[in-house]
Design an enzyme around this catalytic site. Structure first.
Site, PDB file in Angstrom:
ATOM      1  N   LYS A  14      18.668  11.162  -5.338  1.00 28.47           N
ATOM      2  CA  LYS A  14      19.591  11.630  -4.300  1.00 28.47           C
ATOM      3  C   LYS A  14      19.266  11.041  -2.926  1.00 28.47           C
ATOM      4  O   LYS A  14      20.155  10.547  -2.231  1.00 28.47           O
ATOM      5  CB  LYS A  14      19.513  13.155  -4.256  1.00 28.47           C
ATOM      6  CG  LYS A  14      20.423  13.810  -3.277  1.00 28.47           C
ATOM      7  CD  LYS A  14      20.246  15.315  -3.355  1.00 28.47           C
ATOM      8  CE  LYS A  14      18.785  15.696  -3.165  1.00 28.47           C
ATOM      9  NZ  LYS A  14      18.615  17.079  -2.695  1.00 28.47           N
ATOM     10  N   ARG A  89      23.380  25.650   0.403  1.00 25.99           N
ATOM     11  CA  ARG A  89      22.608  26.090  -0.759  1.00 25.99           C
ATOM     12  C   ARG A  89      23.184  27.301  -1.466  1.00 25.99           C
ATOM     13  O   ARG A  89      22.723  27.655  -2.534  1.00 25.99           O
ATOM     14  CB  ARG A  89      21.172  26.410  -0.340  1.00 25.99           C
ATOM     15  CG  ARG A  89      20.432  25.208   0.156  1.00 25.99           C
ATOM     16  CD  ARG A  89      18.965  25.274  -0.132  1.00 25.99           C
ATOM     17  NE  ARG A  89      18.424  26.621  -0.100  1.00 25.99           N
ATOM     18  CZ  ARG A  89      17.159  26.899   0.106  1.00 25.99           C
ATOM     19  NH1 ARG A  89      16.311  25.924   0.331  1.00 25.99           N
ATOM     20  NH2 ARG A  89      16.728  28.131   0.110  1.00 25.99           N
ATOM     21  N   ARG A 123       5.575  10.919 -11.699  1.00 26.99           N
ATOM     22  CA  ARG A 123       5.273  10.567 -10.308  1.00 26.99           C
ATOM     23  C   ARG A 123       3.775  10.716 -10.021  1.00 26.99           C
ATOM     24  O   ARG A 123       3.135  11.657 -10.490  1.00 26.99           O
ATOM     25  CB  ARG A 123       6.037  11.484  -9.350  1.00 26.99           C
ATOM     26  CG  ARG A 123       7.529  11.312  -9.443  1.00 26.99           C
ATOM     27  CD  ARG A 123       8.234  11.870  -8.267  1.00 26.99           C
ATOM     28  NE  ARG A 123       8.040  13.307  -8.120  1.00 26.99           N
ATOM     29  CZ  ARG A 123       8.902  14.087  -7.480  1.00 26.99           C
ATOM     30  NH1 ARG A 123       9.969  13.577  -6.931  1.00 26.99           N
ATOM     31  NH2 ARG A 123       8.674  15.372  -7.382  1.00 26.99           N
ATOM     32  N   ARG A 156       1.372  15.365  -7.669  1.00 28.86           N
ATOM     33  CA  ARG A 156       1.498  16.425  -6.671  1.00 28.86           C
ATOM     34  C   ARG A 156       1.236  17.759  -7.359  1.00 28.86           C
ATOM     35  O   ARG A 156       1.601  17.939  -8.522  1.00 28.86           O
ATOM     36  CB  ARG A 156       2.916  16.461  -6.102  1.00 28.86           C
ATOM     37  CG  ARG A 156       3.223  15.326  -5.166  1.00 28.86           C
ATOM     38  CD  ARG A 156       4.701  15.343  -4.796  1.00 28.86           C
ATOM     39  NE  ARG A 156       5.136  14.015  -4.376  1.00 28.86           N
ATOM     40  CZ  ARG A 156       5.005  13.553  -3.136  1.00 28.86           C
ATOM     41  NH1 ARG A 156       4.508  14.318  -2.189  1.00 28.86           N
ATOM     42  NH2 ARG A 156       5.393  12.334  -2.830  1.00 28.86           N
ATOM     43  N   ARG A 167      11.732  25.275 -10.939  1.00 25.68           N
ATOM     44  CA  ARG A 167      12.627  24.617  -9.980  1.00 25.68           C
ATOM     45  C   ARG A 167      13.950  24.243 -10.629  1.00 25.68           C
ATOM     46  O   ARG A 167      15.002  24.368 -10.005  1.00 25.68           O
ATOM     47  CB  ARG A 167      11.954  23.367  -9.394  1.00 25.68           C
ATOM     48  CG  ARG A 167      10.757  23.677  -8.506  1.00 25.68           C
ATOM     49  CD  ARG A 167      10.506  22.608  -7.472  1.00 25.68           C
ATOM     50  NE  ARG A 167      10.156  21.295  -8.027  1.00 25.68           N
ATOM     51  CZ  ARG A 167       8.927  20.959  -8.432  1.00 25.68           C
ATOM     52  NH1 ARG A 167       7.939  21.836  -8.387  1.00 25.68           N
ATOM     53  NH2 ARG A 167       8.701  19.742  -8.884  1.00 25.68           N
TER      54      ARG A 167
END
Ligand SMILES: [Zn+2]
Length: 215
Positions: A14, A89, A123, A156, A167
């Protein structure tokens, strides 16, 4: 003037898509995530608040997001328009936003959950210089070692399966009513985000009759 909302789950590219679109068309790119990250890095009060919330795997409150966006839209001049990312949101924010700004469309990047998992869990981050890696697309020359500073690559803390599942669930729960509101106004262009960056970018432009890429 061109005004877009861009939506897409983590890992959908995004930010990259918004940046490409904004740079080329001279739009202002407002990323709520980037603004929060800047504040965390610079140890502001807002940053401390954001850090605490994210460490617990939760999302930053609506009030905080709303305040940040209000400031952004008031402070910047956006002669040619904007791409906003990370807002609205919820349904209330969406209704308000659509009444206040004459939005051209909502770019909804679609990525299946298993692909989100695959992308996000690959990642890595250099623990020394902070450079980003991705074991799918941008592998280091030596395993677990930064190409630039030889620092150790780590994930992370919130890029683990449990936190990501939370999430993902929160994202779907949150965006479903939003998409419904936008769809009622026939605004939404759902774009397949599994393709290469350029292909996704071209699809967005075709969908909204925007000029082709110059870079
Ligand atoms: Zn490094």
């Amino acid at each position: 003037m061109r005004k877009f909302i861009i939506m897409g789950i983590q890992g959908s590219g995004k930010g990259t898509q918004a940046k490409l679109l904004a740079e080329d068309l001279e739009l202002e790119h407002f990323s709520v995530g980037d603004i929060f990250r800047w504040n965390v890095q610079h140890h502001t009060k807002l940053g401390a608040q954001v850090k605490r919330t994210m460490a617990s795997g939760r999302l930053v409150s609506d009030e905080l997001v709303e305040a940040v966006v209000r400031d952004c839209l008031a402070e910047h001049d956006w002669n040619y328009g904007f791409v906003i990312d990370g807002f609205p949101r919820n349904a209330r924010q969406a209704e308000f936003f659509l009444e206040s700004y004459d939005i051209d469309g909502v770019i909804n990047l679609y990525l299946p959950d298993d692909e989100v998992m695959r992308r996000v869990l690959s990642r890595r981050l250099c623990s020394r210089c902070g450079l980003d890696y991705n074991l799918l697309a941008h592998r280091p020359a030596t395993e677990d070692t930064c190409d630039v500073c030889q620092g150790e690559l780590v994930a992370r803390p919130d890029d683990n399966e449990e936190a990501l599942a939370l999430r993902l669930a929160a994202y779907h729960e949150e965006t479903k009513p939003l998409i419904e509101i936008f769809e009622r106004k026939e605004f939404v262009a759902t774009i397949d985000a599994t393709s290469a960056v350029e292909v996704v970018q071209d699809a967005i432009r075709q969908r909204f009759d925007l000029p082709a890429r110059t870079s």
